[in-house]
Motif scaffolding. Sequence first.
Motif, PDB file in Angstrom:
ATOM      1  N   TYR A  41     -11.075   4.978   4.970  1.00 50.73           N
ATOM      2  CA  TYR A  41     -11.236   3.752   4.195  1.00 50.73           C
ATOM      3  C   TYR A  41     -11.195   2.548   5.118  1.00 50.73           C
ATOM      4  O   TYR A  41     -10.366   2.476   6.026  1.00 50.73           O
ATOM      5  CB  TYR A  41     -10.124   3.623   3.153  1.00 50.73           C
ATOM      6  N   GLU A  42     -12.092   1.611   4.853  1.00 50.73           N
ATOM      7  CA  GLU A  42     -12.036   0.322   5.525  1.00 50.73           C
ATOM      8  C   GLU A  42     -11.234  -0.603   4.626  1.00 50.73           C
ATOM      9  O   GLU A  42     -11.484  -0.675   3.420  1.00 50.73           O
ATOM     10  CB  GLU A  42     -13.432  -0.249   5.743  1.00 50.73           C
ATOM     11  N   VAL A  43     -10.261  -1.273   5.202  1.00 57.71           N
ATOM     12  CA  VAL A  43      -9.451  -2.214   4.437  1.00 57.71           C
ATOM     13  C   VAL A  43      -9.530  -3.577   5.102  1.00 57.71           C
ATOM     14  O   VAL A  43      -9.764  -3.690   6.304  1.00 57.71           O
ATOM     15  CB  VAL A  43      -7.970  -1.762   4.345  1.00 57.71           C
ATOM     16  N   SER A  44      -9.376  -4.603   4.303  1.00 64.61           N
ATOM     17  CA  SER A  44      -9.126  -5.927   4.870  1.00 64.61           C
ATOM     18  C   SER A  44      -7.759  -6.335   4.346  1.00 64.61           C
ATOM     19  O   SER A  44      -7.405  -6.031   3.207  1.00 64.61           O
ATOM     20  CB  SER A  44     -10.217  -6.930   4.486  1.00 64.61           C
ATOM     21  N   PHE A  45      -6.975  -6.983   5.200  1.00 64.31           N
ATOM     22  CA  PHE A  45      -5.599  -7.305   4.825  1.00 64.31           C
ATOM     23  C   PHE A  45      -5.231  -8.697   5.301  1.00 64.31           C
ATOM     24  O   PHE A  45      -5.774  -9.201   6.283  1.00 64.31           O
ATOM     25  CB  PHE A  45      -4.621  -6.274   5.398  1.00 64.31           C
ATOM     26  N   THR A  58      -6.861   6.489   6.960  1.00 59.76           N
ATOM     27  CA  THR A  58      -7.335   7.759   6.415  1.00 59.76           C
ATOM     28  C   THR A  58      -6.819   7.943   4.997  1.00 59.76           C
ATOM     29  O   THR A  58      -5.862   7.287   4.570  1.00 59.76           O
ATOM     30  CB  THR A  58      -6.862   8.955   7.266  1.00 59.76           C
ATOM     31  N   HIS A  59      -7.435   8.865   4.295  1.00 59.01           N
ATOM     32  CA  HIS A  59      -7.013   9.174   2.931  1.00 59.01           C
ATOM     33  C   HIS A  59      -5.548   9.599   2.900  1.00 59.01           C
ATOM     34  O   HIS A  59      -4.780   9.174   2.037  1.00 59.01           O
ATOM     35  CB  HIS A  59      -7.909  10.281   2.364  1.00 59.01           C
ATOM     36  N   ASP A  60      -5.146  10.445   3.846  1.00 60.58           N
ATOM     37  CA  ASP A  60      -3.753  10.908   3.881  1.00 60.58           C
ATOM     38  C   ASP A  60      -2.782   9.757   4.089  1.00 60.58           C
ATOM     39  O   ASP A  60      -1.732   9.697   3.453  1.00 60.58           O
ATOM     40  CB  ASP A  60      -3.559  11.958   4.977  1.00 60.58           C
ATOM     41  N   GLU A  61      -3.119   8.835   4.989  1.00 56.41           N
ATOM     42  CA  GLU A  61      -2.233   7.692   5.224  1.00 56.41           C
ATOM     43  C   GLU A  61      -2.181   6.766   4.017  1.00 56.41           C
ATOM     44  O   GLU A  61      -1.141   6.195   3.718  1.00 56.41           O
ATOM     45  CB  GLU A  61      -2.688   6.905   6.450  1.00 56.41           C
ATOM     46  N   LEU A  62      -3.289   6.624   3.327  1.00 51.44           N
ATOM     47  CA  LEU A  62      -3.348   5.713   2.188  1.00 51.44           C
ATOM     48  C   LEU A  62      -2.612   6.267   0.972  1.00 51.44           C
ATOM     49  O   LEU A  62      -1.819   5.561   0.343  1.00 51.44           O
ATOM     50  CB  LEU A  62      -4.811   5.425   1.841  1.00 51.44           C
ATOM     51  N   ASP A  63      -2.861   7.532   0.642  1.00 44.28           N
ATOM     52  CA  ASP A  63      -2.321   8.098  -0.596  1.00 44.28           C
ATOM     53  C   ASP A  63      -1.041   8.911  -0.426  1.00 44.28           C
ATOM     54  O   ASP A  63      -0.192   8.914  -1.314  1.00 44.28           O
ATOM     55  CB  ASP A  63      -3.369   8.996  -1.263  1.00 44.28           C
ATOM     56  N   TRP A  64      -0.908   9.617   0.678  1.00 45.40           N
ATOM     57  CA  TRP A  64       0.206  10.556   0.811  1.00 45.40           C
ATOM     58  C   TRP A  64       1.346  10.060   1.691  1.00 45.40           C
ATOM     59  O   TRP A  64       2.510  10.375   1.433  1.00 45.40           O
ATOM     60  CB  TRP A  64      -0.298  11.906   1.328  1.00 45.40           C
ATOM     61  N   ALA A  65       1.046   9.309   2.736  1.00 45.15           N
ATOM     62  CA  ALA A  65       2.106   8.844   3.640  1.00 45.15           C
ATOM     63  C   ALA A  65       3.178   8.010   2.932  1.00 45.15           C
ATOM     64  O   ALA A  65       4.362   8.157   3.245  1.00 45.15           O
ATOM     65  CB  ALA A  65       1.506   8.073   4.812  1.00 45.15           C
ATOM     66  N   PRO A  66       2.833   7.152   1.949  1.00 43.10           N
ATOM     67  CA  PRO A  66       3.893   6.403   1.268  1.00 43.10           C
ATOM     68  C   PRO A  66       4.892   7.288   0.511  1.00 43.10           C
ATOM     69  O   PRO A  66       5.991   6.852   0.189  1.00 43.10           O
ATOM     70  CB  PRO A  66       3.127   5.500   0.296  1.00 43.10           C
ATOM     71  N   LEU A  67       4.513   8.531   0.254  1.00 47.14           N
ATOM     72  CA  LEU A  67       5.434   9.462  -0.406  1.00 47.14           C
ATOM     73  C   LEU A  67       6.312  10.190   0.605  1.00 47.14           C
ATOM     74  O   LEU A  67       7.127  11.029   0.230  1.00 47.14           O
ATOM     75  CB  LEU A  67       4.648  10.482  -1.234  1.00 47.14           C
ATOM     76  N   GLY A  68       6.135   9.873   1.880  1.00 44.13           N
ATOM     77  CA  GLY A  68       6.920  10.520   2.923  1.00 44.13           C
ATOM     78  C   GLY A  68       6.310  11.811   3.409  1.00 44.13           C
ATOM     79  O   GLY A  68       6.960  12.593   4.088  1.00 44.13           O
ATOM     80  N   LEU A  69       5.048  12.047   3.051  1.00 40.76           N
ATOM     81  CA  LEU A  69       4.386  13.293   3.438  1.00 40.76           C
ATOM     82  C   LEU A  69       3.630  13.085   4.746  1.00 40.76           C
ATOM     83  O   LEU A  69       2.419  13.054   4.791  1.00 40.76           O
ATOM     84  CB  LEU A  69       3.438  13.752   2.331  1.00 40.76           C
ATOM     85  N   PRO A 114      -2.201   4.152 -20.261  1.00 50.98           N
ATOM     86  CA  PRO A 114      -1.806   4.168 -18.849  1.00 50.98           C
ATOM     87  C   PRO A 114      -2.330   5.430 -18.175  1.00 50.98           C
ATOM     88  O   PRO A 114      -2.473   6.472 -18.818  1.00 50.98           O
ATOM     89  CB  PRO A 114      -0.277   4.162 -18.902  1.00 50.98           C
ATOM     90  N   ARG A 115      -2.629   5.300 -16.890  1.00 52.97           N
ATOM     91  CA  ARG A 115      -3.153   6.429 -16.123  1.00 52.97           C
ATOM     92  C   ARG A 115      -2.457   6.497 -14.766  1.00 52.97           C
ATOM     93  O   ARG A 115      -2.194   5.471 -14.147  1.00 52.97           O
ATOM     94  CB  ARG A 115      -4.650   6.260 -15.860  1.00 52.97           C
ATOM     95  N   PRO A 116      -2.179   7.704 -14.285  1.00 50.98           N
ATOM     96  CA  PRO A 116      -1.662   7.839 -12.919  1.00 50.98           C
ATOM     97  C   PRO A 116      -2.801   7.655 -11.918  1.00 50.98           C
ATOM     98  O   PRO A 116      -3.936   8.054 -12.182  1.00 50.98           O
ATOM     99  CB  PRO A 116      -1.130   9.272 -12.885  1.00 50.98           C
ATOM    100  N   ILE A 117      -2.488   7.025 -10.801  1.00 46.90           N
ATOM    101  CA  ILE A 117      -3.494   6.805  -9.762  1.00 46.90           C
ATOM    102  C   ILE A 117      -2.842   6.904  -8.393  1.00 46.90           C
ATOM    103  O   ILE A 117      -1.623   7.029  -8.277  1.00 46.90           O
ATOM    104  CB  ILE A 117      -4.169   5.420  -9.882  1.00 46.90           C
ATOM    105  N   PHE A 118      -3.669   6.802  -7.376  1.00 45.45           N
ATOM    106  CA  PHE A 118      -3.228   6.673  -5.993  1.00 45.45           C
ATOM    107  C   PHE A 118      -3.898   5.426  -5.419  1.00 45.45           C
ATOM    108  O   PHE A 118      -4.901   4.953  -5.964  1.00 45.45           O
ATOM    109  CB  PHE A 118      -3.602   7.919  -5.188  1.00 45.45           C
ATOM    110  N   PRO A 119      -3.380   4.889  -4.324  1.00 49.33           N
ATOM    111  CA  PRO A 119      -3.958   3.660  -3.766  1.00 49.33           C
ATOM    112  C   PRO A 119      -5.450   3.739  -3.441  1.00 49.33           C
ATOM    113  O   PRO A 119      -6.124   2.713  -3.420  1.00 49.33           O
ATOM    114  CB  PRO A 119      -3.127   3.427  -2.502  1.00 49.33           C
ATOM    115  N   SER A 120      -5.988   4.924  -3.221  1.00 45.63           N
ATOM    116  CA  SER A 120      -7.423   5.026  -2.943  1.00 45.63           C
ATOM    117  C   SER A 120      -8.265   4.646  -4.162  1.00 45.63           C
ATOM    118  O   SER A 120      -9.468   4.437  -4.030  1.00 45.63           O
ATOM    119  CB  SER A 120      -7.780   6.433  -2.464  1.00 45.63           C
ATOM    120  N   SER A 121      -7.656   4.525  -5.338  1.00 48.37           N
ATOM    121  CA  SER A 121      -8.382   4.069  -6.533  1.00 48.37           C
ATOM    122  C   SER A 121      -8.464   2.548  -6.607  1.00 48.37           C
ATOM    123  O   SER A 121      -9.247   2.008  -7.378  1.00 48.37           O
ATOM    124  CB  SER A 121      -7.710   4.588  -7.805  1.00 48.37           C
TER     125      SER A 121
END
Length: 200
Positions: A41-45, A58-69, A114-121
Amino acid sequence: MYDVFRTRYEFSCPERGEAQVALSSFRRIEELPGAAHPAVYEVSFDCGCGGRHPGLVTHDELDWAPLGLGDGVFLNLMTAKLEPLEDELADLAARRIQAGEWPWSFFCYPEERPRPIFPSSFFLLAPADDRSSVGIAVRCPVCGSVSVNLVSADHVDLPFHNDVEIGVVEHVFPADAERAVEEFSDELYSARFDARRLSL
């Protein structure tokens, strides 16, 4: 790289060299074409230097790393040993998800639920003037429609933190409306509709 203890992503900054950035400081998230595994993913911050910079995650860093994975160790004071961080946090996250609590959620306006999501959404994030809340534009992973919610920065930055109350922009975007009309039209002229009409 994501720091699970600080809940910050690390990016380079042309002014300071390195920037620690919260997810709520992202302004745009866009999946790049090409490789799907892992997706990039390209992000601007918004950076602490006052500028807005691009970055890649990466997808893993965006969605999974915040969960400690991810990689990392911690000093277990009970055993005086370094132990993998992922084991502890993955178990905690799994138990919370099994209990029906999702790390991130949003309200899908077209579906009115309400819907569950991950940051990639997420694809656009905009802070309020006082930075106490963030407007997030989210593409629903179930219906594909875009909804805009107004949430606290903690709702975005901290997994499993859900605001008691969120703001929902009551608007159906033109592309979503056109898609809904096309789907209804296809259903109306399909054999399934004819069979259903005959059974009435």
